[in-house]
Design an enzyme around this catalytic site. Structure first.
Site, PDB file in Angstrom:
ATOM      1  N   ASP A  48       2.511   5.849  -6.632  1.00 20.50           N
ATOM      2  CA  ASP A  48       3.784   5.736  -5.915  1.00 20.50           C
ATOM      3  C   ASP A  48       4.993   5.793  -6.833  1.00 20.50           C
ATOM      4  O   ASP A  48       6.097   6.071  -6.383  1.00 20.50           O
ATOM      5  CB  ASP A  48       3.829   4.423  -5.134  1.00 20.50           C
ATOM      6  CG  ASP A  48       2.955   4.485  -3.895  1.00 20.50           C
ATOM      7  OD1 ASP A  48       2.738   5.594  -3.403  1.00 20.50           O
ATOM      8  OD2 ASP A  48       2.501   3.431  -3.439  1.00 20.50           O
ATOM      9  N   HIS A  80       0.877  -1.192   0.000  1.00 23.87           N
ATOM     10  CA  HIS A  80       0.000   0.000   0.000  1.00 23.87           C
ATOM     11  C   HIS A  80       0.912   1.240   0.000  1.00 23.87           C
ATOM     12  O   HIS A  80       1.627   1.477  -0.976  1.00 23.87           O
ATOM     13  CB  HIS A  80      -0.920  -0.093   1.218  1.00 23.87           C
ATOM     14  CG  HIS A  80      -2.041   0.902   1.287  1.00 23.87           C
ATOM     15  ND1 HIS A  80      -2.409   1.701   0.240  1.00 23.87           N
ATOM     16  CD2 HIS A  80      -2.891   1.221   2.308  1.00 23.87           C
ATOM     17  CE1 HIS A  80      -3.436   2.462   0.615  1.00 23.87           C
ATOM     18  NE2 HIS A  80      -3.738   2.190   1.869  1.00 23.87           N
ATOM     19  N   HIS A 119      -2.353  -2.201  -9.599  1.00 22.01           N
ATOM     20  CA  HIS A 119      -3.349  -1.657  -8.669  1.00 22.01           C
ATOM     21  C   HIS A 119      -4.556  -2.572  -8.651  1.00 22.01           C
ATOM     22  O   HIS A 119      -4.920  -3.120  -9.694  1.00 22.01           O
ATOM     23  CB  HIS A 119      -3.770  -0.241  -9.105  1.00 22.01           C
ATOM     24  CG  HIS A 119      -4.402   0.528  -8.005  1.00 22.01           C
ATOM     25  ND1 HIS A 119      -5.738   0.428  -7.717  1.00 22.01           N
ATOM     26  CD2 HIS A 119      -3.876   1.380  -7.090  1.00 22.01           C
ATOM     27  CE1 HIS A 119      -6.006   1.202  -6.677  1.00 22.01           C
ATOM     28  NE2 HIS A 119      -4.888   1.788  -6.286  1.00 22.01           N
TER      29      HIS A 119
HETATM   30  N1  ACO Z   1       4.858  -6.007 -10.942  1.00 25.58           N
HETATM   31  C1  ACO Z   1       4.765  -7.164 -11.646  1.00 25.58           C
HETATM   32  N2  ACO Z   1       3.633  -7.900 -11.680  1.00 25.58           N
HETATM   33  C2  ACO Z   1       2.564  -7.465 -10.995  1.00 25.58           C
HETATM   34  C3  ACO Z   1       2.602  -6.267 -10.260  1.00 25.58           C
HETATM   35  C4  ACO Z   1       3.793  -5.531 -10.246  1.00 25.58           C
HETATM   36  N3  ACO Z   1       3.910  -4.405  -9.551  1.00 25.58           N
HETATM   37  N4  ACO Z   1       1.410  -6.084  -9.672  1.00 25.58           N
HETATM   38  C5  ACO Z   1       0.644  -7.111 -10.026  1.00 25.58           C
HETATM   39  N5  ACO Z   1       1.336  -7.956 -10.811  1.00 25.58           N
HETATM   40  C6  ACO Z   1       0.843  -9.211 -11.407  1.00 25.58           C
HETATM   41  C7  ACO Z   1       0.865 -10.311 -10.347  1.00 25.58           C
HETATM   42  O1  ACO Z   1       2.079 -10.995 -10.298  1.00 25.58           O
HETATM   43  C8  ACO Z   1      -0.299 -11.155 -10.790  1.00 25.58           C
HETATM   44  O2  ACO Z   1       0.140 -11.925 -11.902  1.00 25.58           O
HETATM   45  P1  ACO Z   1      -0.427 -13.420 -12.136  1.00 25.58           P
HETATM   46  O3  ACO Z   1      -1.907 -13.248 -12.370  1.00 25.58           O
HETATM   47  O4  ACO Z   1       0.322 -13.886 -13.336  1.00 25.58           O
HETATM   48  O5  ACO Z   1      -0.121 -14.197 -10.893  1.00 25.58           O
HETATM   49  C9  ACO Z   1      -1.325 -10.147 -11.327  1.00 25.58           C
HETATM   50  O6  ACO Z   1      -0.535  -9.036 -11.755  1.00 25.58           O
HETATM   51  C10 ACO Z   1      -2.332  -9.699 -10.285  1.00 25.58           C
HETATM   52  O7  ACO Z   1      -1.618  -9.202  -9.148  1.00 25.58           O
HETATM   53  P2  ACO Z   1      -2.161  -9.244  -7.660  1.00 25.58           P
HETATM   54  O8  ACO Z   1      -1.031  -9.045  -6.720  1.00 25.58           O
HETATM   55  O9  ACO Z   1      -3.027 -10.445  -7.453  1.00 25.58           O
HETATM   56  O10 ACO Z   1      -3.099  -7.968  -7.658  1.00 25.58           O
HETATM   57  P3  ACO Z   1      -3.769  -7.305  -6.381  1.00 25.58           P
HETATM   58  O11 ACO Z   1      -4.945  -6.570  -6.876  1.00 25.58           O
HETATM   59  O12 ACO Z   1      -3.986  -8.317  -5.308  1.00 25.58           O
HETATM   60  O13 ACO Z   1      -2.645  -6.310  -5.847  1.00 25.58           O
HETATM   61  C11 ACO Z   1      -1.166  -4.501  -5.713  1.00 25.58           C
HETATM   62  C12 ACO Z   1      -2.550  -4.979  -6.180  1.00 25.58           C
HETATM   63  C13 ACO Z   1      -0.944  -4.910  -4.246  1.00 25.58           C
HETATM   64  C14 ACO Z   1      -1.117  -2.994  -5.796  1.00 25.58           C
HETATM   65  C15 ACO Z   1      -0.081  -5.140  -6.624  1.00 25.58           C
HETATM   66  O14 ACO Z   1      -0.244  -4.686  -7.947  1.00 25.58           O
HETATM   67  C16 ACO Z   1       1.329  -4.855  -6.126  1.00 25.58           C
HETATM   68  O15 ACO Z   1       1.823  -5.583  -5.264  1.00 25.58           O
HETATM   69  N6  ACO Z   1       1.984  -3.782  -6.679  1.00 25.58           N
HETATM   70  C17 ACO Z   1       3.307  -3.397  -6.201  1.00 25.58           C
HETATM   71  C18 ACO Z   1       3.186  -2.598  -4.912  1.00 25.58           C
HETATM   72  C19 ACO Z   1       2.643  -1.209  -5.144  1.00 25.58           C
HETATM   73  O16 ACO Z   1       3.084  -0.485  -6.017  1.00 25.58           O
HETATM   74  N7  ACO Z   1       1.705  -0.824  -4.275  1.00 25.58           N
HETATM   75  C20 ACO Z   1       1.094   0.510  -4.314  1.00 25.58           C
HETATM   76  C21 ACO Z   1      -0.334   0.397  -4.685  1.00 25.58           C
HETATM   77  S1  ACO Z   1      -1.056   1.973  -4.944  1.00 25.58           S
HETATM   78  C22 ACO Z   1      -1.208   2.626  -3.432  1.00 25.58           C
HETATM   79  O17 ACO Z   1      -1.380   1.988  -2.422  1.00 25.58           O
HETATM   80  C23 ACO Z   1      -1.048   4.026  -3.378  1.00 25.58           C
END
Ligand code: ACO
Length: 389
Positions: A326, A233, A272
């Site tokens: 971010d 987050h 996201h």
């Molecule tokens: N880099 C590479 N792959 C990603 C990323 C990423 N940043 N984010 C998601 N994916 C991929 C996952 O590996 C997954 O792939 P798969 O289906 O092949 O297994 C798919 O996309 C779905 O990802 P989830 O993690 O299940 O998505 P979720 O909705 O649960 O999570 C989150 C969203 C936590 C923001 C995620 O995208 C993440 O971890 N991003 C990196 C951390 C980040 O930047 N957080 C800030 C969010 S914005 C905020 O809070 C202001």
């Protein structure tokens, strides 16, 4: 609970959205995110219009009272914010008593914000006006706490708040001890404004769940801070900067990201739960990143960020993975000379009006948050005495 939902199940037998994806927790008038179109508005006003014309203080008012203020209303609101800026001596002493090298600024923020309730005699008063006053107190005081945390980590005396500057300018002044340039003051205001609210995100949900038991404003905001701290987050912005430092050179950006993608590593600042298109906040900050990196002489970071963005969209854009807020906020704030460990506390400064507004909204029509788990453990198990296990 709708009929037909099995409350006891074998693993995998009952379907439910992991991470509560798409579930509705309640109605809200505060902000709307259209993830498919990369759209965000506060009380109906698109974020681009607010970034162009408004200020953080005005957005705080908008979120709290569901309308743009008239001139006199904004002046009165600003006056309240100014009056609450200074923090109690005990809060300064708490901050300066923390071990500087081992305390993460978010842990410091969480602890320091807790102390504020001790000095608000109406903190336990459960009336709309006491809750509102506590909310304004928190919006006004978080920048003073974050600046004091930053200075204590550098072994510097705190710089006390001034009453002749907007909140964002005053924060930079308290952090550095010098009045910031107009560009940096403007960009800090924009950063706070862009972070002010964002639907039912994890920290807002946590703050609302806390207040739904009729817990006080301070406890509920501390709950929000605790949730924001995590790297999935608010903690992502700090890690974006760590990644840029690890990459080191513009030439290394593409191979580094390709390698990370091949190893299925999550790239911080991308992806996201709701946005499956470009986060509009990231687009706004990308624009400011150009001005700030030029002024700071840190164009290298922006070049690296733009390469990472291109490669990520090329490889993962079809999966709906784009930069989130971010990604560019880290580049911008680091260029302004802000220590990366303060990025998440600054996010909290920006998000506090969102938490406060949702807490007030929840309290106006409260029902305790009490979802259920599908029980997948064993049933009908007898207690086994210690000597028979
Ligand atoms: N880099 C590479 N792959 C990603 C990323 C990423 N940043 N984010 C998601 N994916 C991929 C996952 O590996 C997954 O792939 P798969 O289906 O092949 O297994 C798919 O996309 C779905 O990802 P989830 O993690 O299940 O998505 P979720 O909705 O649960 O999570 C989150 C969203 C936590 C923001 C995620 O995208 C993440 O971890 N991003 C990196 C951390 C980040 O930047 N957080 C800030 C969010 S914005 C905020 O809070 C202001």
């Amino acid at each position: 609970m709708s009929a037909g939902i099995k409350l006891v199940a074998k693993p995998g037998e009952v379907e439910f959205p992991k991470g509560m994806e798409g579930m509705i927790s309640r109605e809200s008038t505060k902000s709307f995110v259209n993830g498919a179109e990369g759209f965000l508005c506060y009380n109906g006003i698109p974020i681009q219009q607010l970034a162009e014309n408004s200020t953080f203080e005005e957005v705080c008012y908008l979120l709290m009272y569901d309308a743009l203020p008239k001139e006199t209303e904004l002046a009165a609101f600003n006056q309240r914010l100014l009056q609450y800026r200074e923090i109690p001596d005990f809060t300064y002493e708490t901050i300066y008593g923390m071990p500087a090298y081992t305390t993460h600024p978010m842990a410091a923020l969480r602890t320091a914000v807790s102390t504020l309730s001790l000095f608000d005699e109406s903190s336990e008063e459960d009336t709309p006006s006491a809750l509102e006053r506590a909310g304004i107190n928190l919006i006004a005081k978080l920048p003073t706490i974050v600046a004091a945390v930053a200075r204590s980590r550098q072994g510097l005396e705190p710089v006390h708040p001034r009453a002749d500057m907007p909140l964002a300018t005053n924060f930079l002044y308290m952090y550095t001890g010098e009045e910031p340039s107009p560009l940096y003051a403007k960009v800090m205001d924009i950063i706070l404004l862009l972070h002010a609210d964002h639907g039912c995100n994890a920290s807002t949900f946590t703050a609302i769940a806390a207040t739904s038991s009729l817990s006080d404003m301070y406890s509920s905001v501390v709950a929000g801070i605790c949730s924001l701290k995590g790297p999935l987050h608010g903690g992502a912005n700090e890690r974006v900067m760590r990644m840029l430092n690890e990459i080191g050179t513009v030439d290394n950006a593409e191979p580094y990201i390709l390698n990370a993608i091949a190893r299925k590593k999550k790239i911080m600042g991308f992806g996201h739960r709701v946005y499956k298109a470009y986060d509009p906040r990231a687009a706004i900050l990308h624009g400011y990143a150009k001005d700030v990196t030029r002024q700071a002489g840190t164009e290298k970071w922006l070049q690296m960020a733009e390469i990472i963005e291109r490669v990520m969209i090329d490889k993962l854009g079809k999966k709906g993975i784009y930069p989130n807020v971010d990604f560019f906020s880290g580049t911008v704030m680091a260029s302004m000379g802000i220590d990366p460990s303060l990025f998440t506390p600054i996010f909290a400064m920006g998000r506090v009006p969102g938490w406060v507004s949702h807490i007030l909204e929840q309290r106006a029509d409260n029902r305790i948050y009490r979802p259920r788990f599908i029980y997948t453990g064993p049933m009908d198990v007898d207690y086994v005495p210690m000597d028979e296990r």
